[in-house]
Design an enzyme around this catalytic site. Structure first.
Site, PDB file in Angstrom:
ATOM      1  N   SER A  26     -14.233  16.250 -28.863  1.00 24.26           N
ATOM      2  CA  SER A  26     -13.557  17.430 -28.390  1.00 24.26           C
ATOM      3  C   SER A  26     -13.627  18.510 -29.262  1.00 24.26           C
ATOM      4  CB  SER A  26     -12.101  17.354 -27.973  1.00 24.26           C
ATOM      5  OG  SER A  26     -12.039  16.278 -26.781  1.00 24.26           O
ATOM      6  N   GLU A 310      -7.330  11.018 -20.836  1.00 21.41           N
ATOM      7  CA  GLU A 310      -8.185  10.156 -21.510  1.00 21.41           C
ATOM      8  C   GLU A 310      -7.442   8.883 -22.069  1.00 21.41           C
ATOM      9  OE1 GLU A 310     -11.320  10.672 -21.812  1.00 21.41           O
ATOM     10  OE2 GLU A 310     -11.148  12.180 -20.563  1.00 21.41           O
TER      11      GLU A 310
END
Length: 425
Positions: A26, A310
């Protein structure tokens, strides 16, 4: 062709290992986008080198950005964004969503396509928003890939309504490119619940760190026209990819030391230790390491994972071996991830004996005797990690195509086996 089946290692004894996970996907992919839009060169320290990040680097190179990937530092030198260009997004949500808002600033057409499943992932709200901001995009009315962005070298920008309920990346995509739009960008979220809120906070923090002027409040976000600074961007370890290792100490018993755990991280995975503690683990910090201990006794949990989706695949595997029921909620948007993760988890865990009920927004699980068999992964890295966790305590689990973990974690299978054998570091 017969898919590769990986025999998941069984923990014959409590784990006792120190693990260091690679850099955050990310952060790496957000940093690459900001570096491409910066006024000066940027160096990423300790970036993630994986399929998703190499796809991002390749996409930016196609647009004229110089990206040199070293062993532990990547140098990004921005240049005029150019077309024509072709971008392969693979199965990377960050590439398929973050790059089109950059491509509108190129001086020609930029085409996008990727893996077959990428054509099914949510993209229409972003394309509609870009058109409302002045972009010309041809997607044949599909609302997704394949598509062509007809860049004109600039974008008007301004105010736009956006439904980002399918993925917070759709919002982050506009915010990351916003500093380079003539009028910046002001986004109002008009859909259902916005998932993965910590990732939006991460985007805002990284924009501020690069000198952009941003504001947020009451479902609205604004980025003023700004000069994006270059310089150095340190990349934290990927706390989402750390989840299966942390869970190993809980389900198999023993101790797992996660080296380099950052203090005060904005990553969604920073909340994982608290979730595992509620299921029976104990967690504490020892210097820069997070230490997780477990006895192998797992309690069920009722948890809303909207902010940390996630974790859901690994947590479903943990819940499958718990002694009490579990409910994982707030993750209906995961149906649009690399695969429909809720349906996949229900099918695969159920095929190995788990009692799973699939709901619109999550999963409900009850204690059951598990047994070995093939755990299909649907080309989804998080499914493969879940299969590895289950295999620690369920003999005979064979994970299909474990190499799909290379999307975000090259070398996962080797490091996992080393952890089980007590030599991971």
């Amino acid at each position: 062709m017969t898919p590769h089946l990986w025999p998941a290692p069984v923990a014959a004894a409590p784990v006792d290992a120190t693990v260091r996970v690679p850099g955050s996907k990310s952060i790496t992919n957000r940093a690459l986008v900001l570096a491409a839009l910066a006024a000066d060169p940027t160096v990423l320290r300790h970036p993630l080198d994986s399929r998703d990040t190499q796809l991002m680097a390749g996409a930016l190179r196609a647009l004229g950005v110089d990206v040199v990937c070293g062993d532990d530092a990547w140098q990004v030198t921005p240049g005029p964004l150019r077309g024509p260009a072709a971008v392969d997004v693979g199965l990377a949500g960050t590439v398929m969503r973050f790059v089109p808002p950059v491509a509108v600033l190129a001086d020609g057409p930029v085409s996008f396509d990727g893996d077959p499943r990428a054509r099914e992932r949510p993209l229409r709200p972003l394309l509609d928003a870009l058109r409302a901001l002045g972009a010309a995009i041809d997607d044949g009315g599909r609302g997704g890939l394949p598509l062509t962005v007809h860049g004109s070298g600039k974008l008007r920008g301004g105010a736009v309504d956006l439904d980002a309920s399918a993925s917070s990346q759709i919002l982050s995509a506009l915010l990351l490119a916003g500093p380079r739009y003539d009028d910046g960008v002001r986004v109002r979220h008009v859909g259902g619940r916005l998932p993965s809120a910590p990732f939006i906070e991460l985007t805002l923090a990284m924009l501020r760190d690069r000198g952009a002027t941003v504001s947020a409040g009451d479902g609205e976000w604004a980025v003023l026209p700004s000069t994006v600074a270059g310089g150095e961007i340190p990349v934290e370890p990927d706390l989402s990819s750390a989840a299966p290792f942390l869970a190993a100490a809980l389900v198999a018993g023993g101790v797992l030391r996660l080296a380099g755990w950052p203090a005060g991280s904005l990553q969604a995975g920073a909340a994982t230790p608290a979730v595992l503690e509620s299921m029976g683990a104990s967690c504490h910090h020892d210097g820069d390491a997070l230490v997780v201990r477990g006895s192998g006794d797992v309690s069920g949990i009722d948890v809303d994972l909207a902010d940390n989706p996630e974790l859901a695949c690994v947590l479903a595997a943990v819940a499958a071996v718990a002694s009490t029921p579990s409910r994982l909620r707030g993750i209906g948007h995961m149906r649009g991830h690399e695969t429909d993760r809720l349906a996949a988890l229900a099918a695969e865990l159920g095929s190995l004996g788990a009692k799973v009920v699939e709901h619109e927004d999550g999963l409900e699980m009850a204690p059951a005797k598990m047994y070995g068999g093939v755990f299909h992964t649907y080309d989804d890295h998080r499914l493969a990690m879940a299969g590895a966790v289950l295999g620690l305590v369920v003999p005979g689990v064979q994970v299909e195509n474990v190499d799909t973990t290379g999307k975000t974690y090259p070398g996962f299978a080797e490091q996992w086996r080393a952890m089980v054998e007590g030599v991971a570091h």
